[in-house]
Design an enzyme around this catalytic site. Structure first.
Site, PDB file in Angstrom:
ATOM      1  N   GLU A   1       0.697  -1.145  -0.114  1.00  0.00           N
ATOM      2  CA  GLU A   1       0.047   0.056   0.012  1.00  0.00           C
ATOM      3  C   GLU A   1       0.930   1.322  -0.101  1.00  0.00           C
ATOM      4  O   GLU A   1       0.490   2.214  -0.862  1.00  0.00           O
ATOM      5  CB  GLU A   1      -0.734  -0.136   1.178  1.00  0.00           C
ATOM      6  CG  GLU A   1      -1.958   1.307   1.485  1.00  0.00           C
ATOM      7  CD  GLU A   1      -2.722   1.245   2.543  1.00  0.00           C
ATOM      8  OE1 GLU A   1      -3.515   0.153   2.710  1.00  0.00           O
ATOM      9  OE2 GLU A   1      -2.739   1.872   3.324  1.00  0.00           O
TER      10      GLU A   1
ATOM     11  N   GLN B   1       7.065  36.180 -13.475  1.00  0.00           N
ATOM     12  CA  GLN B   1       7.914  35.425 -12.686  1.00  0.00           C
ATOM     13  C   GLN B   1       7.189  34.855 -11.647  1.00  0.00           C
ATOM     14  O   GLN B   1       7.642  33.616 -11.285  1.00  0.00           O
ATOM     15  CB  GLN B   1       9.295  36.166 -12.568  1.00  0.00           C
ATOM     16  CG  GLN B   1      10.274  35.056 -12.197  1.00  0.00           C
ATOM     17  CD  GLN B   1      11.734  35.884 -11.659  1.00  0.00           C
ATOM     18  OE1 GLN B   1      11.744  36.477 -10.859  1.00  0.00           O
ATOM     19  NE2 GLN B   1      12.586  35.976 -13.018  1.00  0.00           N
TER      20      GLN B   1
END
Length: 385
Positions: A241, A278
């Site tokens: 898992e 940016q």
């Protein structure tokens, strides 16, 4: 090192993504009838038994291919909760039967669990026994020719709709690692009652609830792995898992990152697409960096599992990396979208679905404890300076 998947695995993943987009979308909430309809479709597609040997009705895939398959599922369906239920069924329930089941148990359960006819749940957690499984209070006593189980489980994935349960119980109080035993119990067994699905912050498409056992009689032939093997069964399920299930989150992150890049290229502010700023473009680069770094760790863990190595450290590192990256990517995806990010959509859904990933399969803090032990911490008394 070859970072490319085999061509047949790539083709399988592309087909699964297309199938999931078409047939496994859902509403993002748990609707029993629709859940089982999609479950049966997933079974016909071979997803539910992906790592089960072919002689038992599965596809016989290894751990690396399984991670890639779960990633493809996460890309294809926006219902991450459904993908989570699929992965929990396969890795926490079917793989323990593959590794610990008797020939008769494999013959009885695996084909129907792989086909989608049946849904499975692994009942471990209790309200007072989460990370500390040896604190569980569910008791199994051998009375005559059967075990009798009493107790309650909590936070059990698939419990409200499951047909088969793997239940962990104490058979030797104070017995530590060898004091737990695993039982395979059918829904409808007298005394076994599943509660309704929880209303959760995330993974809402995955039904999670409680399981109550009141004098539940289980024959010895339904003991999984033998008496006292419960902790080993649990560890085996976590091995699969913690590695393969988190592929679903890789896919969800990829899907949301792609939609965020598209949004940043189309959303115009101050006369330019926001991706030209940016502050936005750097945030998106950070999203990509976190996702790709976590992906490398997860596939490293899968490779260790596939070759039969001890992948405890790698699966723990990968679990931490994927869950933390998913939470941060969700936050950043919301930040890029601004006000639109907190309305119903891919970004806020990912964040809600990612939050539980820090907790299930062993909290991130427990994973760090496990890693620290392998480094030698917590084993020796401190030396006096």
């Amino acid at each position: 090192m070859n970072f490319d998947l085999p061509a047949d695995t790539e083709a399988m993943c592309a087909a699964l993504t297309a199938f999931a987009r078409r047939d496994l979308g859902g509403t993002g909430t748990f609707v029993p009838e629709d859940f089982r309809r999609r479950w049966q479709l997933a079974g016909k597609q071979g997803i539910l038994g992906a790592t089960v040997p072919e002689e038992h009705g599965g596809s016989g895939l290894g751990a690396v291919s399984a991670v890639a398959l779960m990633e493809a599922l996460g890309i294809g369906t926006a219902d991450t909760g459904f993908g989570f239920s699929v992965a929990a069924h396969l890795f926490a329930c079917l793989m323990p039967i593959v590794e610990f089941g008797t020939p008769d148990q494999k013959l009885l359960w695996l084909p129907r669990l792989s086909s989608g006819e049946l849904i499975a749940a692994h009942a471990i957690t209790e309200t007072e026994a989460g990370s500390d499984i040896f604190a569980m209070r569910t008791i199994a006593e051998l009375r005559g020719d059967s075990y009798v189980l009493n107790g309650s489980k909590a936070f059990i994935t698939n419990a409200p709709i499951a047909d088969v349960f793997i239940v962990q119980a104490v058979t030797e109080p104070g017995g530590g690692f060898f004091g737990l035993t695993s039982f395979i119990i059918e829904a409808g067994t007298p005394g076994l009652h599943a509660g309704p699905a929880y209303d959760k912050v995330g993974l809402r498409g995955s039904p999670t609830g409680e399981l109550h056992l009141d004098d539940v009689h289980v024959p010895p032939e339904h003991v999984l792995g033998g008496r006292g093997a419960g902790a080993a069964v649990f560890s085996g399920s976590m091995k699969w898992e913690r590695t393969c299930l988190f592929g679903v989150y890789l896919g969800a992150m990829r899907r949301v990152l792609d939609s965020t890049i598209e949004f940043a290229g189309e959303r115009v502010q101050f006369g330019a697409p926001i991706g030209e700023f940016q502050a936005v473009s750097h945030r998106i680069v950070d999203m990509m960096l976190g996702m790709e770094s976590a992906r490398l760790l997860l596939f490293k863990a899968a490779a260790e599992l596939a070759r039969g190595g001890n992948n405890e450290v790698w699966s723990a590192l990968a679990k931490i990396a994927v869950s933390e990256a998913a939470v941060q990517l969700g936050l950043d995806a919301i930040g890029v979208r601004g006000g639109l990010g907190i309305t119903d959509g891919a970004a806020e859904t990912l964040l809600r679905d990612a939050l539980p990933s820090r907790i299930f399969s062993g909290t991130n803090e427990i994973q760090k404890n496990n890693i620290a032990r392998t480094l030698g911490f917590g084993r020796r008394p401190a030396r006096r300076r």
